[in-house]
Enzyme design. Structure first.
Site, PDB file in Angstrom:
ATOM      1  N   LYS A  16      -7.020 -51.418 -20.609  1.00 55.01           N
ATOM      2  CA  LYS A  16      -5.723 -51.896 -20.105  1.00 55.01           C
ATOM      3  C   LYS A  16      -5.672 -51.904 -18.578  1.00 55.01           C
ATOM      4  O   LYS A  16      -5.284 -52.886 -17.962  1.00 55.01           O
ATOM      5  CB  LYS A  16      -4.578 -51.034 -20.649  1.00 55.01           C
ATOM      6  CG  LYS A  16      -4.422 -51.101 -22.163  1.00 55.01           C
ATOM      7  CD  LYS A  16      -3.261 -50.250 -22.634  1.00 55.01           C
ATOM      8  CE  LYS A  16      -3.462 -48.767 -22.385  1.00 55.01           C
ATOM      9  NZ  LYS A  16      -4.102 -48.013 -23.446  1.00 55.01           N
ATOM     10  N   ARG A  95       5.306 -47.550 -26.369  1.00 53.33           N
ATOM     11  CA  ARG A  95       4.203 -47.043 -27.179  1.00 53.33           C
ATOM     12  C   ARG A  95       4.642 -46.747 -28.596  1.00 53.33           C
ATOM     13  O   ARG A  95       3.832 -46.399 -29.429  1.00 53.33           O
ATOM     14  CB  ARG A  95       3.782 -45.684 -26.595  1.00 53.33           C
ATOM     15  CG  ARG A  95       2.641 -45.654 -25.652  1.00 53.33           C
ATOM     16  CD  ARG A  95       1.453 -45.064 -26.319  1.00 53.33           C
ATOM     17  NE  ARG A  95       0.557 -44.277 -25.496  1.00 53.33           N
ATOM     18  CZ  ARG A  95       0.251 -44.425 -24.248  1.00 53.33           C
ATOM     19  NH1 ARG A  95       0.817 -45.327 -23.524  1.00 53.33           N
ATOM     20  NH2 ARG A  95      -0.630 -43.652 -23.674  1.00 53.33           N
ATOM     21  N   ARG A 134     -15.887 -42.358 -17.964  1.00 49.29           N
ATOM     22  CA  ARG A 134     -14.739 -42.805 -17.161  1.00 49.29           C
ATOM     23  C   ARG A 134     -14.342 -41.772 -16.098  1.00 49.29           C
ATOM     24  O   ARG A 134     -14.150 -40.604 -16.399  1.00 49.29           O
ATOM     25  CB  ARG A 134     -13.544 -43.090 -18.066  1.00 49.29           C
ATOM     26  CG  ARG A 134     -12.272 -43.391 -17.269  1.00 49.29           C
ATOM     27  CD  ARG A 134     -11.270 -44.156 -18.051  1.00 49.29           C
ATOM     28  NE  ARG A 134     -10.558 -43.365 -19.037  1.00 49.29           N
ATOM     29  CZ  ARG A 134      -9.547 -43.845 -19.758  1.00 49.29           C
ATOM     30  NH1 ARG A 134      -9.181 -45.097 -19.624  1.00 49.29           N
ATOM     31  NH2 ARG A 134      -8.952 -43.076 -20.624  1.00 49.29           N
ATOM     32  N   ARG A 166     -10.072 -37.360 -16.205  1.00 50.65           N
ATOM     33  CA  ARG A 166      -8.777 -37.065 -16.807  1.00 50.65           C
ATOM     34  C   ARG A 166      -8.910 -35.906 -17.789  1.00 50.65           C
ATOM     35  O   ARG A 166      -9.849 -35.871 -18.572  1.00 50.65           O
ATOM     36  CB  ARG A 166      -8.249 -38.304 -17.529  1.00 50.65           C
ATOM     37  CG  ARG A 166      -7.659 -39.316 -16.594  1.00 50.65           C
ATOM     38  CD  ARG A 166      -7.305 -40.604 -17.253  1.00 50.65           C
ATOM     39  NE  ARG A 166      -6.622 -40.477 -18.534  1.00 50.65           N
ATOM     40  CZ  ARG A 166      -6.047 -41.495 -19.161  1.00 50.65           C
ATOM     41  NH1 ARG A 166      -6.077 -42.694 -18.623  1.00 50.65           N
ATOM     42  NH2 ARG A 166      -5.464 -41.323 -20.308  1.00 50.65           N
ATOM     43  N   ARG A 177      -5.512 -38.974 -29.407  1.00 52.36           N
ATOM     44  CA  ARG A 177      -4.835 -40.119 -28.773  1.00 52.36           C
ATOM     45  C   ARG A 177      -5.106 -41.414 -29.541  1.00 52.36           C
ATOM     46  O   ARG A 177      -4.221 -42.235 -29.720  1.00 52.36           O
ATOM     47  CB  ARG A 177      -5.297 -40.263 -27.324  1.00 52.36           C
ATOM     48  CG  ARG A 177      -4.746 -39.169 -26.421  1.00 52.36           C
ATOM     49  CD  ARG A 177      -5.552 -39.023 -25.144  1.00 52.36           C
ATOM     50  NE  ARG A 177      -5.605 -40.237 -24.362  1.00 52.36           N
ATOM     51  CZ  ARG A 177      -6.583 -40.542 -23.518  1.00 52.36           C
ATOM     52  NH1 ARG A 177      -7.598 -39.721 -23.354  1.00 52.36           N
ATOM     53  NH2 ARG A 177      -6.551 -41.657 -22.833  1.00 52.36           N
TER      54      ARG A 177
HETATM   55  P1  ATP Z   1      -5.857 -45.489 -21.234  1.00 48.81           P
HETATM   56  O1  ATP Z   1      -5.279 -45.140 -19.922  1.00 48.81           O
HETATM   57  O2  ATP Z   1      -7.233 -45.028 -21.477  1.00 48.81           O
HETATM   58  O3  ATP Z   1      -5.731 -46.941 -21.541  1.00 48.81           O
HETATM   59  P2  ATP Z   1      -3.917 -44.069 -22.860  1.00 48.81           P
HETATM   60  O4  ATP Z   1      -3.123 -45.241 -23.305  1.00 48.81           O
HETATM   61  O5  ATP Z   1      -4.166 -43.010 -23.867  1.00 48.81           O
HETATM   62  O6  ATP Z   1      -5.234 -44.607 -22.367  1.00 48.81           O
HETATM   63  P3  ATP Z   1      -2.231 -43.398 -20.625  1.00 48.81           P
HETATM   64  O7  ATP Z   1      -1.408 -44.620 -20.876  1.00 48.81           O
HETATM   65  O8  ATP Z   1      -2.804 -43.194 -19.307  1.00 48.81           O
HETATM   66  O9  ATP Z   1      -3.414 -43.279 -21.634  1.00 48.81           O
HETATM   67  O10 ATP Z   1      -1.343 -42.146 -21.048  1.00 48.81           O
HETATM   68  C1  ATP Z   1      -1.837 -40.833 -20.963  1.00 48.81           C
HETATM   69  C2  ATP Z   1      -0.892 -39.875 -21.661  1.00 48.81           C
HETATM   70  O11 ATP Z   1       0.409 -39.950 -21.043  1.00 48.81           O
HETATM   71  C3  ATP Z   1      -0.621 -40.177 -23.137  1.00 48.81           C
HETATM   72  O12 ATP Z   1      -1.600 -39.602 -23.961  1.00 48.81           O
HETATM   73  C4  ATP Z   1       0.761 -39.513 -23.307  1.00 48.81           C
HETATM   74  O13 ATP Z   1       0.655 -38.114 -23.388  1.00 48.81           O
HETATM   75  C5  ATP Z   1       1.452 -39.835 -22.013  1.00 48.81           C
HETATM   76  N1  ATP Z   1       2.171 -41.127 -22.082  1.00 48.81           N
HETATM   77  C6  ATP Z   1       1.923 -42.238 -21.336  1.00 48.81           C
HETATM   78  N2  ATP Z   1       2.750 -43.245 -21.670  1.00 48.81           N
HETATM   79  C7  ATP Z   1       3.543 -42.775 -22.654  1.00 48.81           C
HETATM   80  C8  ATP Z   1       4.585 -43.333 -23.443  1.00 48.81           C
HETATM   81  N3  ATP Z   1       4.996 -44.598 -23.287  1.00 48.81           N
HETATM   82  N4  ATP Z   1       5.183 -42.549 -24.375  1.00 48.81           N
HETATM   83  C9  ATP Z   1       4.801 -41.278 -24.556  1.00 48.81           C
HETATM   84  N5  ATP Z   1       3.830 -40.689 -23.854  1.00 48.81           N
HETATM   85  C10 ATP Z   1       3.195 -41.408 -22.916  1.00 48.81           C
HETATM   86 MG    MG Z   2      -4.501 -46.593 -18.650  1.00 45.11          MG
END
Ligand code: ATP
Ligand code: MG
Length: 225
Positions: A16, A95, A134, A166, A177
């Site tokens: 993403k 999400r 990463r 991370r 996750r």
């Molecule tokens: P990546 O960044 O690898 O694409 P990801 O989608 O798991 O992966 P992030 O979007 O960076 O990771 O989010 C990291 C963490 O932050 C999630 O695991 C969660 O704990 C929290 N988080 C981020 N966005 C949300 C959301 N919309 N709702 C709830 N928790 C969130």
């Molecule tokens: Mg991300």
């Protein structure tokens, strides 16, 4: 011309962040917001929000829907992106089905709604392989030691500052996750399919996915939305 109001969804590690930054280089009129980047910045600052987020993130748990919705709403208002002209893309929010409903209620008073949702569809085996390589910068810039290494090892290309791993990119948390992502995917997909804005883009690497993503977004923008 109506603004693009887009969501990019995909499993953790599906690309993403990488694809968003490539897309914004081609379409610089689009602004972007990553919920994970906001939370990591708050954690680095040691703010109350950061302290609250830390335990959830380290477990791979999602933060409460209402909390996330308020955080994103505040950010959109502060950046003044809710006006009639600004095109933006959200990465990592919504999400869950409830977050999608919350987001709609933020946009509706501005006569606006999400008009494009992209699902990045990357096989989980491919993703699991990537994650140990990463490294990230606090700005959200992402590097992969194999495919996209920094110019100087473990340093950010732009600022020269150190990269970090991370805390949630370890195999155990990552699995949590990934499972949570797939558990929430179906309600989100249903919600946005009903609105007629859902597009799935499949591929094993960002190089394969990017041209598909770009042409889908360009076609959408040309359609006048
Ligand atoms: P990546 O960044 O690898 O694409 P990801 O989608 O798991 O992966 P992030 O979007 O960076 O990771 O989010 C990291 C963490 O932050 C999630 O695991 C969660 O704990 C929290 N988080 C981020 N966005 C949300 C959301 N919309 N709702 C709830 N928790 C969130
Ligand atoms: Mg991300």
């Amino acid at each position: 011309m109506n603004p693009l109001r887009m969501i990019i969804m995909g499993a953790p590690g599906s690309g993403k962040g990488t694809l968003t930054s490539k897309l914004l280089k081609k379409l610089p009129q689009i602004h972007s917001l990553s919920s994970g980047d906001i939370l990591r910045r708050e954690m680095a600052n040691g703010s109350e929000i950061g302290k609250m987020a830390k335990s959830y993130i380290e477990r791979g748990d999602l933060l409460p829907d209402k909390f996330m919705a308020n955080l994103i709403q505040a950010e959109l208002e502060q950046q003044k992106w809710l006006d009639a002209k600004t095109s933006f893309l959200l990465d990592g929010f919504p999400r869950t089905g409830n977050q999608a409903i919350e987001l709609e209620s933020v946009l509706v008073p501005h006569n606006s709604d999400i008009n494009m949702v992209i699902e990045l569809d990357v096989p989980p085996e491919v993703i699991l392989n990537r994650i140990s390589n990463r490294w990230v910068h606090i700005s959200g810039r992402v590097y992969n030691l194999e495919y996209n290494p920094p110019k100087v090892p473990f340093k950010d290309d732009i600022t020269g500052e150190p990269l970090f791993k991370r805390p949630d990119d370890n195999p155990e948390t990552f699995k949590v996750r990934l499972d949570k992502y797939f558990a929430e995917l179906e309600p989100l997909r249903e919600y946005y399919e009903k609105k007629g804005v859902y597009v799935k883009v499949s591929g094993e690497t960002s190089d394969i996915i990017f041209p598909k993503l770009l042409s889908a977004v360009e076609a959408k923008v040309k359609s006048g939305l």
